[in-house]
Design a protein around this motif. Sequence first.
Motif, short mmCIF file in Angstrom:
data_model
loop_
_atom_site.label_atom_id
_atom_site.label_comp_id
_atom_site.label_asym_id
_atom_site.label_seq_id
_atom_site.Cartn_x
_atom_site.Cartn_y
_atom_site.Cartn_z
N ARG A 19 15.04 -10.61 -5.98
CA ARG A 19 14.13 -10.27 -4.88
C ARG A 19 15.00 -9.65 -3.69
O ARG A 19 14.44 -8.85 -3.25
CB ARG A 19 13.28 -11.68 -4.52
N THR A 44 7.02 0.01 -5.32
CA THR A 44 8.18 -1.07 -5.05
C THR A 44 7.47 -1.97 -3.97
O THR A 44 7.54 -3.04 -3.99
CB THR A 44 9.52 -0.71 -4.64
N ASN A 47 4.88 -3.96 -5.02
CA ASN A 47 5.07 -5.05 -5.79
C ASN A 47 5.75 -6.06 -5.11
O ASN A 47 5.66 -7.19 -5.28
CB ASN A 47 6.22 -4.64 -6.82
N GLU A 48 6.46 -5.78 -3.76
CA GLU A 48 6.99 -6.74 -2.87
C GLU A 48 5.80 -7.53 -2.48
O GLU A 48 5.87 -9.05 -2.42
CB GLU A 48 7.58 -5.92 -1.60
N MET A 51 4.40 -9.74 -5.40
CA MET A 51 5.65 -10.96 -5.60
C MET A 51 5.27 -12.14 -4.61
O MET A 51 5.44 -13.47 -4.88
CB MET A 51 6.89 -10.54 -6.01
N ALA A 89 6.03 -7.18 -11.46
CA ALA A 89 5.71 -7.89 -10.51
C ALA A 89 4.55 -8.96 -10.73
O ALA A 89 4.60 -9.94 -9.88
CB ALA A 89 5.17 -6.92 -9.40
#
Length: 196
Positions: A19, A44, A47-48, A51, A89
């Motif tokens: 992470r 991305t 997905n951050e 997550m 993710a």
Amino acid sequence: MNPIIEKALEKSFTYKEYRNYITQLFKSNKVTGNEQSEDLLHYTELNEARMNRLEKTINVTDENKLKLEKLEKDYLWLVISEGWCGDSAQIIPVIYKMAEVSDKVELKIVFRDENDDLMNLFLTNGSRSIPKLIIIDKTSNEVVGEFGPRPNDAKQLILDYKVVNGIVDETAKIELHKWYTQDKGISTQKEIMNVI
């Protein structure tokens, strides 16, 4: 242990390292993998957020907690992933939560594009689809199972969409992520437990 797996493990990350690595790359306007693009930066970023949310909301079911707590063997769960992958993710936080339940499970993550040989051992219908969970018995060092790139119902959703529309477009991806949200990681847990 297969020497290709051993080599990949030398470049592996814990979940928290994984992470952190993705976050630091993103802060530099970079993504994991061989390709750099605005689209992959956008994925991305999404997905951050996914997550972060899933780490707070995903729970291992009581039934699966019990099974994980009663594991008799020690396992290494090795996941092949990339930070821009939407399925990763959605799935890796579930795998992480499962691994956290049991002292019999060690979780490591590697990047697909840095581990071609490993990815080629675990293709899905000839493709380099991720995430891919490889389950290794730590006593025998043998691969005892694998899971991925997505749960069966999610696979079917995409297959059905392709039959009707011919491609997997943004609408398909939105429908897939809605499915993941409604499923709450239950299918992923169930299918991984079936492999063990």
